[in-house]
Design a protein around this motif. Structure first.
Motif, PDB file in Angstrom:
ATOM      1  N   LYS A   1       0.833  -1.200   0.000  1.00 35.80           N
ATOM      2  CA  LYS A   1       0.000   0.000   0.000  1.00 35.80           C
ATOM      3  C   LYS A   1       0.869   1.252   0.000  1.00 35.80           C
ATOM      4  O   LYS A   1       1.925   1.283   0.630  1.00 35.80           O
ATOM      5  N   SER A   2       0.429   2.276  -0.717  1.00 38.04           N
ATOM      6  CA  SER A   2       1.125   3.550  -0.724  1.00 38.04           C
ATOM      7  C   SER A   2       0.152   4.664  -0.362  1.00 38.04           C
ATOM      8  O   SER A   2      -1.058   4.523  -0.528  1.00 38.04           O
ATOM      9  N   TYR A   3       0.715   5.779   0.120  1.00 41.16           N
ATOM     10  CA  TYR A   3      -0.091   6.840   0.706  1.00 41.16           C
ATOM     11  C   TYR A   3       0.406   8.206   0.240  1.00 41.16           C
ATOM     12  O   TYR A   3       1.581   8.382  -0.077  1.00 41.16           O
ATOM     13  N   ILE A   4      -0.496   9.185   0.229  1.00 43.79           N
ATOM     14  CA  ILE A   4      -0.114  10.569  -0.038  1.00 43.79           C
ATOM     15  C   ILE A   4      -0.878  11.487   0.909  1.00 43.79           C
ATOM     16  O   ILE A   4      -2.079  11.319   1.116  1.00 43.79           O
ATOM     17  N   LEU A   5      -0.166  12.425   1.515  1.00 46.16           N
ATOM     18  CA  LEU A   5      -0.788  13.407   2.385  1.00 46.16           C
ATOM     19  C   LEU A   5      -1.272  14.570   1.530  1.00 46.16           C
ATOM     20  O   LEU A   5      -0.495  15.181   0.792  1.00 46.16           O
ATOM     21  N   LEU A   6      -2.564  14.889   1.630  1.00 47.47           N
ATOM     22  CA  LEU A   6      -3.160  16.017   0.914  1.00 47.47           C
ATOM     23  C   LEU A   6      -3.691  17.023   1.917  1.00 47.47           C
ATOM     24  O   LEU A   6      -4.247  16.642   2.954  1.00 47.47           O
ATOM     25  N   VAL A   7      -3.530  18.298   1.615  1.00 50.79           N
ATOM     26  CA  VAL A   7      -4.015  19.330   2.539  1.00 50.79           C
ATOM     27  C   VAL A   7      -5.259  20.025   2.013  1.00 50.79           C
ATOM     28  O   VAL A   7      -5.802  20.911   2.672  1.00 50.79           O
ATOM     29  N   GLU A   8      -5.713  19.619   0.831  1.00 50.65           N
ATOM     30  CA  GLU A   8      -6.948  20.169   0.279  1.00 50.65           C
ATOM     31  C   GLU A   8      -7.795  19.021  -0.260  1.00 50.65           C
ATOM     32  O   GLU A   8      -7.339  18.288  -1.135  1.00 50.65           O
ATOM     33  N   PRO A   9      -9.014  18.851   0.244  1.00 48.91           N
ATOM     34  CA  PRO A   9      -9.885  17.785  -0.266  1.00 48.91           C
ATOM     35  C   PRO A   9     -10.177  17.997  -1.748  1.00 48.91           C
ATOM     36  O   PRO A   9     -10.382  19.112  -2.204  1.00 48.91           O
ATOM     37  N   ASN A  10     -10.154  16.910  -2.512  1.00 48.97           N
ATOM     38  CA  ASN A  10     -10.491  16.961  -3.936  1.00 48.97           C
ATOM     39  C   ASN A  10     -11.036  15.593  -4.320  1.00 48.97           C
ATOM     40  O   ASN A  10     -10.273  14.679  -4.653  1.00 48.97           O
ATOM     41  N   PRO A  11     -12.359  15.413  -4.261  1.00 43.50           N
ATOM     42  CA  PRO A  11     -12.967  14.095  -4.498  1.00 43.50           C
ATOM     43  C   PRO A  11     -12.580  13.470  -5.830  1.00 43.50           C
ATOM     44  O   PRO A  11     -12.390  12.256  -5.914  1.00 43.50           O
ATOM     45  N   ILE A  12     -12.432  14.292  -6.872  1.00 42.32           N
ATOM     46  CA  ILE A  12     -12.102  13.747  -8.196  1.00 42.32           C
ATOM     47  C   ILE A  12     -10.697  13.148  -8.196  1.00 42.32           C
ATOM     48  O   ILE A  12     -10.485  11.995  -8.576  1.00 42.32           O
ATOM     49  N   LYS A  13      -9.724  13.930  -7.755  1.00 38.46           N
ATOM     50  CA  LYS A  13      -8.342  13.453  -7.757  1.00 38.46           C
ATOM     51  C   LYS A  13      -8.126  12.349  -6.724  1.00 38.46           C
ATOM     52  O   LYS A  13      -7.331  11.424  -6.944  1.00 38.46           O
ATOM     53  N   GLU A  14      -8.839  12.414  -5.609  1.00 33.51           N
ATOM     54  CA  GLU A  14      -8.730  11.352  -4.605  1.00 33.51           C
ATOM     55  C   GLU A  14      -9.220  10.027  -5.175  1.00 33.51           C
ATOM     56  O   GLU A  14      -8.628   8.969  -4.939  1.00 33.51           O
ATOM     57  N   SER A  15     -10.292  10.085  -5.954  1.00 39.31           N
ATOM     58  CA  SER A  15     -10.839   8.880  -6.567  1.00 39.31           C
ATOM     59  C   SER A  15      -9.851   8.268  -7.557  1.00 39.31           C
ATOM     60  O   SER A  15      -9.649   7.049  -7.588  1.00 39.31           O
ATOM     61  N   ILE A  16      -9.207   9.136  -8.360  1.00 47.26           N
ATOM     62  CA  ILE A  16      -8.226   8.644  -9.337  1.00 47.26           C
ATOM     63  C   ILE A  16      -7.016   8.041  -8.622  1.00 47.26           C
ATOM     64  O   ILE A  16      -6.476   7.009  -9.039  1.00 47.26           O
ATOM     65  N   LEU A  17      -6.597   8.673  -7.527  1.00 44.52           N
ATOM     66  CA  LEU A  17      -5.479   8.145  -6.755  1.00 44.52           C
ATOM     67  C   LEU A  17      -5.789   6.750  -6.231  1.00 44.52           C
ATOM     68  O   LEU A  17      -4.962   5.833  -6.325  1.00 44.52           O
ATOM     69  N   LYS A  18      -6.975   6.582  -5.683  1.00 45.45           N
ATOM     70  CA  LYS A  18      -7.369   5.274  -5.156  1.00 45.45           C
ATOM     71  C   LYS A  18      -7.372   4.220  -6.261  1.00 45.45           C
ATOM     72  O   LYS A  18      -6.960   3.079  -6.059  1.00 45.45           O
ATOM     73  N   GLU A  19      -7.841   4.629  -7.448  1.00 46.89           N
ATOM     74  CA  GLU A  19      -7.862   3.717  -8.591  1.00 46.89           C
ATOM     75  C   GLU A  19      -6.454   3.278  -8.953  1.00 46.89           C
ATOM     76  O   GLU A  19      -6.246   2.156  -9.436  1.00 46.89           O
ATOM     77  N   ARG A  20      -5.469   4.147  -8.684  1.00 49.80           N
ATOM     78  CA  ARG A  20      -4.077   3.846  -9.009  1.00 49.80           C
ATOM     79  C   ARG A  20      -3.313   3.274  -7.819  1.00 49.80           C
ATOM     80  O   ARG A  20      -2.090   3.208  -7.836  1.00 49.80           O
ATOM     81  N   GLY A  21      -4.038   2.872  -6.794  1.00 49.04           N
ATOM     82  CA  GLY A  21      -3.405   2.177  -5.679  1.00 49.04           C
ATOM     83  C   GLY A  21      -2.774   3.069  -4.638  1.00 49.04           C
ATOM     84  O   GLY A  21      -1.954   2.606  -3.834  1.00 49.04           O
ATOM     85  N   ILE A  22      -3.130   4.355  -4.621  1.00 44.53           N
ATOM     86  CA  ILE A  22      -2.580   5.300  -3.645  1.00 44.53           C
ATOM     87  C   ILE A  22      -3.685   5.726  -2.689  1.00 44.53           C
ATOM     88  O   ILE A  22      -4.752   6.183  -3.120  1.00 44.53           O
ATOM     89  N   ILE A  23      -3.442   5.584  -1.394  1.00 50.15           N
ATOM     90  CA  ILE A  23      -4.437   5.946  -0.388  1.00 50.15           C
ATOM     91  C   ILE A  23      -4.248   7.410   0.014  1.00 50.15           C
ATOM     92  O   ILE A  23      -3.206   7.773   0.571  1.00 50.15           O
ATOM     93  N   PRO A  24      -5.224   8.289  -0.271  1.00 53.04           N
ATOM     94  CA  PRO A  24      -5.095   9.692   0.133  1.00 53.04           C
ATOM     95  C   PRO A  24      -5.388   9.850   1.630  1.00 53.04           C
ATOM     96  O   PRO A  24      -6.345   9.276   2.149  1.00 53.04           O
ATOM     97  N   ILE A  25      -4.530  10.607   2.299  1.00 52.82           N
ATOM     98  CA  ILE A  25      -4.766  10.984   3.689  1.00 52.82           C
ATOM     99  C   ILE A  25      -4.996  12.488   3.682  1.00 52.82           C
ATOM    100  O   ILE A  25      -4.072  13.257   3.434  1.00 52.82           O
ATOM    101  N   VAL A  26      -6.235  12.910   3.902  1.00 52.72           N
ATOM    102  CA  VAL A  26      -6.598  14.314   3.734  1.00 52.72           C
ATOM    103  C   VAL A  26      -6.624  15.027   5.079  1.00 52.72           C
ATOM    104  O   VAL A  26      -7.288  14.590   6.015  1.00 52.72           O
ATOM    105  N   SER A  27      -5.855  16.110   5.152  1.00 51.90           N
ATOM    106  CA  SER A  27      -5.821  16.933   6.358  1.00 51.90           C
ATOM    107  C   SER A  27      -6.385  18.296   5.992  1.00 51.90           C
ATOM    108  O   SER A  27      -5.672  19.191   5.552  1.00 51.90           O
ATOM    109  N   ALA A  28      -7.692  18.447   6.134  1.00 49.70           N
ATOM    110  CA  ALA A  28      -8.361  19.675   5.708  1.00 49.70           C
ATOM    111  C   ALA A  28      -8.359  20.728   6.817  1.00 49.70           C
ATOM    112  O   ALA A  28      -8.156  20.418   7.993  1.00 49.70           O
TER     113      ALA A  28
END
Length: 267
Positions: A221-248
């Motif tokens: 599993k791989s992860y990326i820290l995001l500081v701005e929620p973005n449902p579209i890009k988060e969905s694409i990341l998940k599709e590519r095997g990357i788990i978004p960790i969102v800190s809004a």
């Protein structure tokens, strides 16, 4: 978070460090670099920006074509980005990175602040910029891979459009090393914005590698820290095997510091 913390504790995570990390030290932004290019070329900065539409890569390409070298620009960046008034010992973020003790760190940053932090805390590391450095890897030393080059080697810097396009070939020795490393370890991306096409392309290439292997089900599993929620890009990341960790709702530097603290506390 617990699963990520456990993997970090077991030395099973590669850290990938973007420009959002040294930004917390007060380093200049790229607009200042563009203004410096204009000054070196004898142009009005506003006019130079308008001609290049703020596209840093193509403006650096023009600068290189006119000067025949990036030497003066690189020297200016080196001096400004490593100003003596920056005290790495006061950075909680870099201290936490050292304490989490990642075995391998990739960075797309040119600066030396990761290396300076390791020197400050007297932790052993090896800097890897080219294929010759790979041969010097030691198991007991953290690897710091300068994925977009290093100020100590002008030819390694990804600053111009041509060097950027070449980087996207994803076939250099460092790319091959990343593909190998990612087969056995998870990756944690910090300090990146999803507006950066380079990082998105790299995630796509890694995903494609696994998909074509027919062993995608055992991919770490791989992860990326995001500081701005973005449902579209988060969905694409998940599709590519990357788990978004969102800190809004947090300033980016605070969000990163709290994220690293939470991981340390979990460990």
């Amino acid at each position: 978070m617990k699963e990520l913390a456990s993997a970090i504790k077991n030395k099973d995570v590669i850290l990938f460090v973007g420009s959002g990390v040294p930004k917390n030290l007060g380093l200049p932004v790229y607009s200042e670099l563009i203004n410096q290019m204009a000054e070196n070329l004898g142009f009005d900065p506003a006019q130079f920006n308008s001609w290049g539409n703020g596209d840093f890569l193509i403006m650096a390409e023009y600068y290189y074509n006119q000067k025949g070298t990036l030497g003066a620009l690189r020297s200016w960046m080196d001096r400004l980005w490593h100003h003596s008034n920056i005290d790495i010992g006061k950075s909680e973020i870099y201290k936490l990175i050292i304490e989490l003790d990642f075995p391998v760190i990739y960075t797309t940053n040119f600066d030396r602040w990761l290396e300076n932090a390791y020197d400050y805390y007297q932790k052993a590391y090896i800097k890897i910029t080219n294929v010759a450095d790979i041969a010097r890897i030691k198991k007991n030393k953290t690897q710091i891979i300068k994925f977009h080059g290093d100020f100590d080697d002008d030819s390694s810097l990804v600053l111009t459009e041509s060097s950027f396009f070449k980087r996207l070939d994803f076939e250099s020795p460092l790319d091959i090393k990343l593909r190998s490393d990612s087969l056995e370890k998870s990756i944690l991306f910090i300090g990146y914005s999803l507006s950066d096409i380079n990082i998105r392309y790299m995630l796509y290439k890694l995903h494609k590698q696994w998909k074509e292997s027919n062993y995608e089900h055992i991919r770490p599993k791989s992860y990326i820290l995001l500081v701005e929620p973005n449902p579209i890009k988060e969905s694409i990341l998940k599709e590519r095997g990357i788990i978004p960790i969102v800190s809004a709702n947090e300033e980016p530097g605070t969000a990163l510091m709290n994220f690293l603290k939470n991981i340390k506390d979990s460990i």
